[in-house]
Enzyme design. Structure first.
Site, PDB file in Angstrom:
ATOM      1  N   HIS A 192     -14.683  -5.855   8.575  1.00  0.00           N
ATOM      2  CA  HIS A 192     -13.383  -5.858   7.520  1.00  0.00           C
ATOM      3  C   HIS A 192     -13.735  -6.389   6.688  1.00  0.00           C
ATOM      4  CE1 HIS A 192      -9.250  -7.045   7.061  1.00  0.00           C
ATOM      5  NE2 HIS A 192      -8.371  -6.154   8.393  1.00  0.00           N
ATOM      6  N   ASP A 243      -9.127 -11.127  10.740  1.00  0.00           N
ATOM      7  CA  ASP A 243      -8.484 -11.196  10.294  1.00  0.00           C
ATOM      8  C   ASP A 243      -7.804 -12.604  10.760  1.00  0.00           C
ATOM      9  OD1 ASP A 243      -8.187  -8.262  10.001  1.00  0.00           O
ATOM     10  OD2 ASP A 243      -5.968  -8.392   9.673  1.00  0.00           O
ATOM     11  N   HIS A 280      -4.139  -7.912  17.094  1.00  0.00           N
ATOM     12  CA  HIS A 280      -3.244  -7.773  16.530  1.00  0.00           C
ATOM     13  C   HIS A 280      -2.788  -6.827  15.911  1.00  0.00           C
ATOM     14  CE1 HIS A 280      -5.479  -7.633  12.513  1.00  0.00           C
ATOM     15  NE2 HIS A 280      -4.110  -7.735  12.529  1.00  0.00           N
ATOM     16  N   HIS A 327      -1.536  -5.169  13.042  1.00  0.00           N
ATOM     17  CA  HIS A 327      -1.445  -4.543  11.973  1.00  0.00           C
ATOM     18  C   HIS A 327      -1.517  -2.993  12.433  1.00  0.00           C
ATOM     19  CE1 HIS A 327      -0.850  -8.395   9.121  1.00  0.00           C
ATOM     20  NE2 HIS A 327       0.443  -7.856   9.966  1.00  0.00           N
ATOM     21  N   ASP A 329      -3.990  -1.005  10.807  1.00  0.00           N
ATOM     22  CA  ASP A 329      -5.280  -0.824  10.506  1.00  0.00           C
ATOM     23  C   ASP A 329      -6.028  -1.158  11.821  1.00  0.00           C
ATOM     24  OD1 ASP A 329      -4.509  -3.689  10.171  1.00  0.00           O
ATOM     25  OD2 ASP A 329      -6.698  -3.939   8.598  1.00  0.00           O
ATOM     26  N   HIS A 330      -5.634  -1.864  12.650  1.00  0.00           N
ATOM     27  CA  HIS A 330      -6.015  -2.144  13.681  1.00  0.00           C
ATOM     28  C   HIS A 330      -5.387  -1.836  15.254  1.00  0.00           C
ATOM     29  CE1 HIS A 330      -8.522  -5.609  11.544  1.00  0.00           C
ATOM     30  NE2 HIS A 330      -8.115  -5.201  10.858  1.00  0.00           N
TER      31      HIS A 330
END
Length: 308
Positions: free
Chosen positions: A269, A211, A62, A64, A66-67
């Site tokens: 994560h 996530d 996705h 976001h 942090d990814h």
């Protein structure tokens, strides 16, 4: 054929001095496949001496930060190593916009083809003659995908005694049978591959889930994985907090692993609230449900072995 997973980063939300953001690289012989590309991915690739030039495809869960924030630097770096093959970037809606906007704002010099594929429906998103990558929906605060990398079944073992009993002489005819072709024996009979080959053998399976709130249906998607990388952001007892943020606890991840009958699960994560010394709490809680749980660590690598 060698298949191994490298944990490039295991952190969630924000990088820490000792923990890069989430990214996992799968290497199958000379081919590389990246799952998420958090901040610090380039550093981890360099430390592990992995050849990012050989990355075939990048699968984004996705958009976001942090990814995905490691992606622009990786795209620019690949222009410095004489890359010739196209690079596939696969992910949910907004991935194409992120790539295109990054290229424009950073005025990227790109000397190779980038093929971006946005996933609208779950299913096979990448395939070759030997394996495929499937996507499936998760439930997060924005569109989010999980992935499985699964090899197709391999031919069964060749039975030389059966071939000799059927008057097939050792040599090229054996090779043809092993390649799936019919041959004619010394006494003029047609011999089929299944006459001298054992049952087909299972390939290996890797699954990546991060996530998402707890969904029992994930277990069916990752069923029988040899190595399952799954978020375990919080400890047992924080289910309400996890659900509100659309994440999972370590015990919820372990329940999925148990229900899916996977061989091994690595938690990933982690919330930045946990130092490395405090992660043992997550491990202990997860192992109460699924004993074959390990903690992901930056630069860890895991070999995926054939059952036979």
């Amino acid at each position: 054929m060698n298949l191994e997973a490298f944990i490039l980063g295991c952190g969630g939300m924000m990088p820490l001095p000792y923990r890069h953001l989430t990214s996992v690289l799968l290497r199958r012989e000379g081919d590389l496949f990246l799952f998420d590309c958090g901040e610090g991915t380039q550093v981890a690739l360099r430390r592990l001496n992995l050849r990012w030039k050989r990355i075939n495809a990048i699968f984004i869960s996705h958009t976001h930060a942090d990814h995905i924030t490691g992606l622009p630097g990786l795209l620019m770096l690949s222009s410095q190593v004489d890359r010739e093959e196209p690079l596939y970037i696969i992910g949910p809606p907004k991935v194409a916009e992120y790539v295109e906007t990054s290229r424009k704002v950073l005025d990227m010099y790109i000397n190779y083809e980038i093929i971006v594929k946005e996933i609208r429906e779950p299913g096979v998103v990448y395939s070759t003659e030997e394996f495929q990558v499937r996507s499936f929906w998760l439930d997060h605060t924005k569109p989010c995908m999980g992935y499985t990398f699964e090899e197709f079944e391999r031919p069964g073992e060749f039975n030389p005694e059966a071939a000799r009993a059927l008057n097939v002489p050792c040599g090229p005819l054996w090779s043809k049978l092993q390649g799936g072709n019919e041959v004619v024996s010394a006494d003029g009979k047609t011999i089929r591959p299944q006459d001298v080959m054992g049952p087909k053998r299972k390939g290996r399976k890797f699954s990546f889930v991060t996530d998402t709130k707890y969904l029992p249906s994930i277990a069916q998607e990752v069923k029988y994985s040899d190595f399952f990388v799954c978020e375990g952001m919080f400890e047992k007892g924080m289910e309400k907090d996890a659900a509100e943020k659309k994440h999972m606890t370590c015990t919820q991840a372990a329940q999925i692993a148990k229900d899916a009958e996977v061989k091994k699960m690595a938690l990933i994560h982690y919330s930045p609230r946990y130092t490395d010394n405090e992660l043992k709490v997550l491990l202990d809680h997860a192992r109460e449900v699924f004993p074959e749980t390990i903690l992901s660590k930056d630069r860890m690598n895991i070999q995926l072995e054939y059952e036979d």
